[in-house]
Design an enzyme around this catalytic site. Structure first.
Site, PDB file in Angstrom:
ATOM      1  N   HIS A 187       3.440   4.857  -6.329  1.00 53.98           N
ATOM      2  CA  HIS A 187       2.516   4.353  -7.341  1.00 53.98           C
ATOM      3  C   HIS A 187       2.398   2.825  -7.245  1.00 53.98           C
ATOM      4  O   HIS A 187       1.295   2.275  -7.203  1.00 53.98           O
ATOM      5  CB  HIS A 187       3.011   4.767  -8.734  1.00 53.98           C
ATOM      6  N   GLU A 188       3.548   2.153  -7.208  1.00 55.03           N
ATOM      7  CA  GLU A 188       3.536   0.687  -7.156  1.00 55.03           C
ATOM      8  C   GLU A 188       2.998   0.177  -5.824  1.00 55.03           C
ATOM      9  O   GLU A 188       2.349  -0.863  -5.779  1.00 55.03           O
ATOM     10  CB  GLU A 188       4.931   0.127  -7.427  1.00 55.03           C
ATOM     11  N   HIS A 239      -0.756  -0.065  -5.983  1.00 52.62           N
ATOM     12  CA  HIS A 239      -1.176  -1.342  -6.576  1.00 52.62           C
ATOM     13  C   HIS A 239      -1.080  -2.459  -5.534  1.00 52.62           C
ATOM     14  O   HIS A 239      -1.996  -3.261  -5.384  1.00 52.62           O
ATOM     15  CB  HIS A 239      -0.274  -1.720  -7.763  1.00 52.62           C
TER      16      HIS A 239
END
Length: 165
Positions: free
Chosen positions: A81-82, A85
Site C-alpha cells: 500500500h505504502e 503511494h
C-alpha cells in the site's frame, strides 16, 4: 522508562529496521519492478495507521503493531500500500487514495486498502431518554440537562430511562 531492545537475533514478534528495509526493497522489486531508494523504518508513535509515506523525504514509516498483532502477511500488504503511494508520487501520477491510478495499482499489486484495527474498540455507551407525551426514544452520547431540554417532536418532558446500552 523502557529498556533498549535486545540486539542480535530477533524473536518471532520482533523485526528490526534493517530487516524491514530489506523486505521493502525486495517487495518493491518483485511487485513494482522498481527500486526503493529511501528509508523504511518502524515508528512506535503511530497509533491507528499501518504506515505512512512522507511526501518531502520519500521515507516510509510503519507501525510495528501490524507485525506484532497480525503477522508478516498483513505487514506485506501494508508495505505494498505504502509503496503504491511512493512510486506513483515519484512518477508524478495520482498517489492519493481517491485517485484512480492509485486504486488500480493497489489492485494489481494486491495491497490492502485498509489495515485491520490496531487498538481495542471499546463499546460506545449511550444515554437513553424518552418523551413522556409521545414516547419517542432519544439516544445521546453525552448526558443532557433534563430541566433545559424537551422533546424535539412534541415539546414534551424528557425522562432518563437507562444510563447506557
Amino acid at each position: 522508562m523502557k529498556p533498549f531492545p535486545k540486539e542480535g537475533k530477533p524473536t518471532k514478534q520482533e523485526l528490526t529496521d534493517t530487516q524491514l528495509q530489506a523486505m521493502v526493497e525486495s517487495i518493491s522489486l518483485a511487485f513494482f519492478d522498481k527500486k526503493f531508494q529511501h528509508h523504511a523504518f518502524f515508528n512506535r508513535r503511530l497509533r491507528t495507521t499501518g504506515g505512512r509515506y512522507h511526501l518531502n523525504s520519500h521515507n516510509i514509516d510503519f507501525n510495528p503493531k501490524v507485525f506484532e498483532i497480525y503477522g508478516e502477511t498483513e505487514l506485506i500488504n501494508v508495505i505494498k500500500h505504502e509503496l503504491c503511494h511512493y512510486h506513483l508520487h515519484l512518477e508524478g501520477k495520482g498517489y492519493q487514495h481517491k485517485d484512480a491510478e492509485f486504486k488500480l495499482l493497489l489492485k494489481q499489486t494486491g495491497g490492502s486498502r485498509y489495515v485491520r484495527p490496531l487498538v481495542d474498540q471499546k463499546p460506545q455507551s449511550y444515554h437513553q431518554y424518552e418523551c413522556e407525551k409521545c414516547q419517542t426514544l432519544i439516544l445521546r452520547k453525552r448526558r443532557i440537562n433534563l430541566q433545559r431540554y424537551v422533546c424535539g417532536k412534541c415539546h414534551g418532558r424528557l425522562v432518563e430511562i437507562n444510563s447506557s446500552i
